[in-house]
Design a protein around this motif. Structure first.
Motif, PDB file in Angstrom:
ATOM      1  N   GLY A  32     -16.369 111.072  -7.394  1.00  0.00           N
ATOM      2  CA  GLY A  32     -16.025 112.356  -7.996  1.00  0.00           C
ATOM      3  C   GLY A  32     -16.440 113.524  -7.125  1.00  0.00           C
ATOM      4  O   GLY A  32     -15.708 114.506  -6.990  1.00  0.00           O
ATOM      5  N   GLY A  33     -17.606 113.428  -6.505  1.00  0.00           N
ATOM      6  CA  GLY A  33     -18.072 114.484  -5.612  1.00  0.00           C
ATOM      7  C   GLY A  33     -17.168 114.640  -4.393  1.00  0.00           C
ATOM      8  O   GLY A  33     -16.838 115.759  -3.989  1.00  0.00           O
ATOM      9  N   VAL A  34     -16.753 113.522  -3.846  1.00  0.00           N
ATOM     10  CA  VAL A  34     -15.845 113.564  -2.693  1.00  0.00           C
ATOM     11  C   VAL A  34     -14.513 114.187  -3.102  1.00  0.00           C
ATOM     12  O   VAL A  34     -13.930 114.991  -2.357  1.00  0.00           O
ATOM     13  N   ARG A  35     -14.035 113.854  -4.287  1.00  0.00           N
ATOM     14  CA  ARG A  35     -12.776 114.442  -4.768  1.00  0.00           C
ATOM     15  C   ARG A  35     -12.891 115.955  -4.935  1.00  0.00           C
ATOM     16  O   ARG A  35     -11.952 116.694  -4.639  1.00  0.00           O
ATOM     17  N   LYS A  36     -14.042 116.422  -5.403  1.00  0.00           N
ATOM     18  CA  LYS A  36     -14.248 117.865  -5.548  1.00  0.00           C
ATOM     19  C   LYS A  36     -14.224 118.537  -4.173  1.00  0.00           C
ATOM     20  O   LYS A  36     -13.620 119.595  -3.992  1.00  0.00           O
ATOM     21  N   VAL A  37     -14.889 117.946  -3.192  1.00  0.00           N
ATOM     22  CA  VAL A  37     -14.885 118.502  -1.840  1.00  0.00           C
ATOM     23  C   VAL A  37     -13.461 118.536  -1.291  1.00  0.00           C
ATOM     24  O   VAL A  37     -13.025 119.542  -0.724  1.00  0.00           O
ATOM     25  N   LEU A  38     -12.720 117.449  -1.477  1.00  0.00           N
ATOM     26  CA  LEU A  38     -11.344 117.391  -0.975  1.00  0.00           C
ATOM     27  C   LEU A  38     -10.447 118.422  -1.668  1.00  0.00           C
ATOM     28  O   LEU A  38      -9.513 118.939  -1.052  1.00  0.00           O
ATOM     29  N   MET A  39     -10.738 118.716  -2.912  1.00  0.00           N
ATOM     30  CA  MET A  39      -9.990 119.744  -3.631  1.00  0.00           C
ATOM     31  C   MET A  39     -10.120 121.081  -2.891  1.00  0.00           C
ATOM     32  O   MET A  39      -9.127 121.781  -2.669  1.00  0.00           O
ATOM     33  N   PHE A  40     -11.329 121.411  -2.469  1.00  0.00           N
ATOM     34  CA  PHE A  40     -11.534 122.662  -1.744  1.00  0.00           C
ATOM     35  C   PHE A  40     -10.979 122.587  -0.320  1.00  0.00           C
ATOM     36  O   PHE A  40     -10.586 123.609   0.245  1.00  0.00           O
ATOM     37  N   VAL A  41     -10.897 121.389   0.252  1.00  0.00           N
ATOM     38  CA  VAL A  41     -10.249 121.228   1.553  1.00  0.00           C
ATOM     39  C   VAL A  41      -8.764 121.580   1.436  1.00  0.00           C
ATOM     40  O   VAL A  41      -8.211 122.281   2.289  1.00  0.00           O
ATOM     41  N   VAL A  42      -8.110 121.099   0.376  1.00  0.00           N
ATOM     42  CA  VAL A  42      -6.691 121.420   0.167  1.00  0.00           C
ATOM     43  C   VAL A  42      -6.503 122.926  -0.007  1.00  0.00           C
ATOM     44  O   VAL A  42      -5.549 123.511   0.532  1.00  0.00           O
ATOM     45  N   ILE A  43      -7.414 123.561  -0.723  1.00  0.00           N
ATOM     46  CA  ILE A  43      -7.329 125.010  -0.910  1.00  0.00           C
ATOM     47  C   ILE A  43      -7.503 125.729   0.431  1.00  0.00           C
ATOM     48  O   ILE A  43      -6.785 126.687   0.729  1.00  0.00           O
ATOM     49  N   ALA A  44      -8.413 125.248   1.269  1.00  0.00           N
ATOM     50  CA  ALA A  44      -8.610 125.848   2.595  1.00  0.00           C
ATOM     51  C   ALA A  44      -7.354 125.677   3.445  1.00  0.00           C
ATOM     52  O   ALA A  44      -6.947 126.617   4.149  1.00  0.00           O
TER      53      ALA A  44
END
Length: 151
Positions: A68-80
């Motif tokens: 779940g933590g990795v998914r949250k980080v990847l969510m912000f990667v997509v936004i970046a």
């Protein structure tokens, strides 16, 4: 002037470093808006509600927490990535904002799923909408099979 850094106490040095990191992240993410505040709030509430659900169901798992933590980080990667595409295409935040709104909706649904999973009452309309959304989830292998492709 040789020992200027010696004049700054440790808390000040830590605050300066953290400020620089936050400023850099905000720049990469295309700035900070109320929508980003909403997303960060929803992401935090999703983590809290996810832990609460796992505790109620007695299914706490460090593996799932990391996932779940990795998914949250990847969510912000997509936004970046969206923010950088906006800068490249000159779309004035359109791609980034679309990603932020998408993830706000996704996080909101996840919070509701966690609340239902923890056994709290949820209005029937919300529960029915969730049931419909979970029926529509399709695994990639199922989708490829429906198209006649190999998975």
């Amino acid at each position: 002037m040789d020992n200027v850094t010696g004049l700054i106490p440790w808390p000040g040095k830590i605050a300066a470093v953290l400020s620089a990191i936050v400023a850099g992240l905000c720049s990469i993410l295309g700035g900070w808006t109320p929508a980003m505040t909403t997303l960060l709030t929803l992401a935090a509430l999703d983590v809290v509600s996810g832990f609460a659900r796992a505790a109620v169901q007695k299914k706490l798992s460090s593996k799932e927490s990391w996932r779940g933590g990795v998914r949250k980080v990847l969510m912000f990667v997509v936004i970046a990535v969206g923010a950088q595409l906006d800068g490249l295409a000159g779309t004035d935040g359109l791609v980034r904002n679309a990603a932020v709104v998408f993830y706000c909706v996704s996080e909101g649904l996840s919070i509701i799923e966690n609340v239902v999973g923890a056994g709290l009452p949820v209005p029937d309309m919300v529960r029915d909408a969730l049931a419909q959304l979970s029926k529509e989830k399709v695994e990639p292998t199922e989708l490829a099979t429906r198209r006649g492709e190999k998975a």
